[in-house]
Each structure stands twice: as C-alpha cells, then as structure tokens.
Motif scaffolding. Structure first.
Motif, short mmCIF file in Angstrom:
data_model
loop_
_atom_site.label_atom_id
_atom_site.label_comp_id
_atom_site.label_asym_id
_atom_site.label_seq_id
_atom_site.Cartn_x
_atom_site.Cartn_y
_atom_site.Cartn_z
N ARG A 168 0.99 -16.68 -58.60
CA ARG A 168 1.47 -17.81 -59.37
C ARG A 168 2.10 -18.83 -58.61
O ARG A 168 1.83 -20.62 -59.19
CB ARG A 168 1.92 -17.38 -60.43
CG ARG A 168 1.29 -16.35 -61.77
CD ARG A 168 2.06 -16.00 -62.70
NE ARG A 168 3.34 -15.27 -62.02
CZ ARG A 168 3.24 -13.91 -61.83
NH1 ARG A 168 2.14 -13.33 -62.64
NH2 ARG A 168 3.94 -12.86 -61.66
N ILE A 169 2.93 -18.58 -58.17
CA ILE A 169 3.89 -19.77 -57.53
C ILE A 169 2.80 -20.55 -56.93
O ILE A 169 3.15 -21.60 -56.42
CB ILE A 169 4.26 -18.80 -55.70
CG1 ILE A 169 5.24 -18.06 -56.68
CG2 ILE A 169 4.73 -19.54 -54.90
CD1 ILE A 169 6.58 -17.06 -55.47
N ALA A 170 1.51 -20.29 -55.58
CA ALA A 170 0.44 -21.71 -55.45
C ALA A 170 0.06 -21.68 -55.93
O ALA A 170 -0.13 -23.69 -55.84
CB ALA A 170 -0.35 -20.90 -54.62
N VAL A 171 -0.58 -21.92 -57.23
CA VAL A 171 -0.68 -22.93 -58.52
C VAL A 171 0.00 -23.41 -58.83
O VAL A 171 -0.72 -25.03 -58.58
CB VAL A 171 -1.56 -21.94 -59.27
CG1 VAL A 171 -1.58 -23.13 -60.48
CG2 VAL A 171 -2.85 -21.21 -58.58
N ASN A 172 1.88 -23.05 -58.37
CA ASN A 172 2.70 -24.55 -59.69
C ASN A 172 2.72 -24.91 -58.38
O ASN A 172 3.02 -26.55 -59.14
CB ASN A 172 3.47 -23.32 -59.91
CG ASN A 172 3.36 -22.26 -61.60
OD1 ASN A 172 2.96 -22.94 -61.95
ND2 ASN A 172 4.21 -21.26 -61.33
N HIS A 173 2.37 -24.48 -57.15
CA HIS A 173 3.15 -25.42 -56.14
C HIS A 173 1.71 -26.80 -56.06
O HIS A 173 2.54 -27.82 -56.12
CB HIS A 173 3.09 -24.97 -54.55
CG HIS A 173 3.64 -26.09 -53.40
ND1 HIS A 173 4.30 -26.75 -53.66
CD2 HIS A 173 2.28 -26.15 -52.33
CE1 HIS A 173 4.24 -27.67 -52.59
NE2 HIS A 173 3.03 -27.39 -51.68
N LEU A 174 0.59 -26.70 -55.72
CA LEU A 174 -0.46 -27.46 -55.66
C LEU A 174 -0.09 -28.43 -57.39
O LEU A 174 -0.61 -29.27 -57.22
CB LEU A 174 -1.62 -26.47 -56.02
CG LEU A 174 -2.04 -26.28 -54.52
CD1 LEU A 174 -3.32 -25.25 -55.21
CD2 LEU A 174 -2.63 -26.80 -53.42
N TYR A 175 -0.05 -27.38 -58.58
CA TYR A 175 0.09 -28.58 -60.35
C TYR A 175 1.26 -29.69 -59.62
O TYR A 175 1.36 -30.74 -60.14
CB TYR A 175 0.70 -27.50 -60.84
CG TYR A 175 0.57 -28.03 -62.78
CD1 TYR A 175 -0.41 -28.22 -62.44
CD2 TYR A 175 2.07 -28.88 -63.02
CE1 TYR A 175 -0.16 -29.10 -64.25
CE2 TYR A 175 2.75 -29.39 -64.06
CZ TYR A 175 0.94 -29.34 -64.79
OH TYR A 175 1.03 -30.22 -65.79
N GLU A 176 2.82 -28.83 -59.09
CA GLU A 176 3.40 -29.47 -58.67
C GLU A 176 3.14 -31.32 -57.54
O GLU A 176 3.94 -31.67 -57.60
CB GLU A 176 4.69 -29.34 -58.08
CG GLU A 176 4.93 -28.38 -59.29
CD GLU A 176 5.90 -26.68 -58.40
OE1 GLU A 176 6.77 -27.08 -57.04
OE2 GLU A 176 7.24 -26.30 -59.59
N GLN A 177 2.79 -30.80 -56.79
CA GLN A 177 1.53 -32.09 -56.41
C GLN A 177 1.11 -33.17 -56.83
O GLN A 177 0.14 -34.25 -56.08
CB GLN A 177 1.18 -31.45 -54.76
CG GLN A 177 2.45 -30.48 -54.19
CD GLN A 177 3.23 -31.06 -53.38
OE1 GLN A 177 3.26 -32.27 -53.30
NE2 GLN A 177 4.15 -29.90 -53.96
#
Length: 341
Positions: A168-177
């Motif tokens: 979830r951390i990984a996907v959220n980071h990509l979304y934030e980018q």
C-alpha cells in the motif's frame, strides 16, 4: 589458552558471572554480557562446550531448513542471504550455533534430523510448497520458528513483514507522484509474501479510487529474469502503465532493464517501485525506490522467539512477529509534478 579465571580477571567480574554469560546469557545485563564476549574474543577464550551441554541439558545447536535446489534457486536471492546472516549473528550473540540441515522428500526426514542432532530448535524458510515433513516437524515438541510463512503447532511461531502494508505504501507513493495507471509484477501466488503484496496493491487501488485492470497484474518469480519477462508483457499492452510496483527488488531491476531496452526512460515514462531494499537497489542507475524490510529484525525476532521457547517450554508459543516496512525513495520514481487527472 585463556581460562575462565583469566577472562573473569580481565573483565573485572566473578567466575560465576562468566559462567552465566555463556550458559544463561539472558540473566546477565547486556553491557556486561557484551563486554565479556568482546574480551573473550580478544584473548581467545573458548568455553567448555561439553560441560555446558551437560550442565544445561542443551546442545546449543539450532537447525536451519530451507528446501531449495536448482529448480528453486532461493540460495542466491540476496534478501534471504541477509536474513540468514542476521539470524546467525543473533544466535551467536546468545551462545548458539546454526546448523544447516539437508532436505529430502521423506516425510519424517526433518523431525528425525532434529532428534538425531539433538537440536534445541529449528528455523525454516518458506519455499512456497506444502511440505509434509515441515508440517510433521511443526506438530512435534521441537521449538520451531518460520520465516515468511505462518505455521501452527504446539511450540511454533513465525516472523513475517507487513507485506500488504508495504505494498500500500508503494502504490500510494506512485499515486502521489501523479501516476494513475499502476501495474504490478506480483510474487508467486503460492507464497505468503506474493499473496499479501498483491492484496495490498489491490487494497491501495480501491482506496484511491483507481480501477484494477486484470491485464496490469502479471505474476513473476522474485528473480531478475522473471521481472524482465513480466515487464515485457506489460510493455506489449495497448494500455501501457505509467508505473509498476514490483513485489521484489530483483523483479524491479529486471523490469527496469526491459523498459530501457524498449527505448523508454525510468522514471520519465514509467516509474518503478520494488520491495526488499537489497544492497543492489542503491547501486543500480537510477537508484531503485523500494519498500524496505527489516532484514536484521528478522534474525533478531526469530532468535529471540526460538530461545524463549527453548528456555521456557511450559509457556507455550510466543505470538507471531509482524515487522514494519518503510519506503526508501530513490531515482526510479519522479518527484516532478504531473498533470494526469
């Protein structure tokens, strides 16, 4: 050869304290214990292992089972190599030795080996199979700790990372980018990390309101070649993703190679996030953004739980250890604002 009295004199403690450091280290405060072990190494003191075994009725030997061969090349995976180093270090600090056990297809082989070598306990690493020999061992009276795989038995526990949370951390980071078309190269579906990281990926997409596209989920094998092949499949899609979460760093690095071979750039065209934070993640160009696991924590938690079961057999099994994960941001994810809706 240095004697126990030599060591006691050098450390400024009693002979009884020295004995406790090597026979019951948990009753000695950490500062004294560390000083004794450090001085012992410097002057070459070796405790009498035979006498210690007779006095404590322990072998001070722990078995390690990892059923892997040329078909399952787990030995070369850097994540597990680092875990084993951490495990060996944690056990050594407590006066235990680590013994690698051979494996076979015989259902009772693991339990017989544990009894034959008078092992105080056993650690085993998930190989993604349902091994009857491991089940029999877990159901015995031998203390067992599993790494990366839940087990049940009268004297068992396990250590695992927060795989779903890390995904979830990984996907959220990509979304934030600014990434909105996020694919995943999943781990093998027969392994607990593979299952949980895929669940975390799906949970994150749902929470962010992003659609889950079945063709954006490709299963890999946790290795470079598997990541490379999976990424090539994603690149052939008409609806090419603008970001990829790979459930393992080796797969992520294989994916980066496939992206660059296709004439695309990371992260400008496709951002990539891995999982593990192996040493190579910081060395590739661009550096790999990844979800870090506490590799040293695996060894410490496993050793602590196993020795607790060895020392206090009447207390049953300690609870499982779920280790936290954290994001390490490097060059494979862009920090530039994007205009995607």
């Amino acid at each position: 050869m240095a004697t126990i009295r030599d060591l006691a004199r050098q450390c400024g403690v009693s002979v009884a304290t020295i004995s406790r450091v090597f026979n019951n280290p948990e009753v000695v405060n950490a500062e004294t214990r560390d000083n004794v072990l450090r001085v012992a190494a410097r002057i070459g003191y070796q405790p009498n292992e035979s006498a210690r075994t007779l006095a404590t009725k322990k072998s001070y030997m722990v078995g390690l089972i990892w059923d892997t061969d040329h078909r399952r090349p787990g030995w070369r995976h850097p994540f597990f190599q680092e875990i084993i180093i951490g495990l060996k270090t944690a056990l050594s600090e407590r006066g235990y030795h680590l013994l690698m056990l051979a494996t076979s297809d015989d259902e009772g082989s693991h339990l017989r080996a544990a009894k034959r070598h008078n092992l105080d306990g056993v650690v085993f690493i998930d190989n993604g199979t349902q091994d009857p020999a491991l089940t029999q061992l877990a159901e015995s009276d031998v203390p067992c700790v599993s790494l990366d795989r839940p087990i049940t038995g009268p004297r068992t526990t396990y250590v695992i990372s927060d795989n779903a949370g890390g995904a979830r951390i990984a996907v959220n980071h990509l979304y934030e980018q600014g990434r909105r078309s996020i694919a995943t190269i999943a781990g093998p579906g027969r392994t607990r990390p593979g299952i949980e990281r895929l669940d975390g990926y799906r949970d994150a997409l749902a929470a962010l309101g992003l659609p889950e596209r079945s063709h954006h989920v490709v299963e890999g094998d946790f290795y470079l070649a598997g990541g490379h092949a999976a990424m090539r499949r994603l690149l052939e899609l008409d609806e090419r993703p603008d970001a990829v979460f790979a459930a393992g760093d080796e797969m992520a690095i294989g994916a980066i190679r496939a992206i660059t071979e296709a004439g695309l750039k990371v992260p400008e065209d496709i951002a990539v996030v891995g999982f593990d934070d192996i040493e190579l993640a910081a060395l590739v160009q661009p550096g790999l953004t990844t979800v870090a696991q506490d590799k040293g924590g695996f060894g410490t938690a496993a050793a602590t739980a196993l020795i607790a079961m060895i020392d206090t057999p009447a207390t049953g099994s300690p609870p499982p250890s779920v280790l936290p994960t954290s994001l390490v941001i490097r060059g494979t994810t862009s920090t530039l604002p994007r205009t995607s809706p």
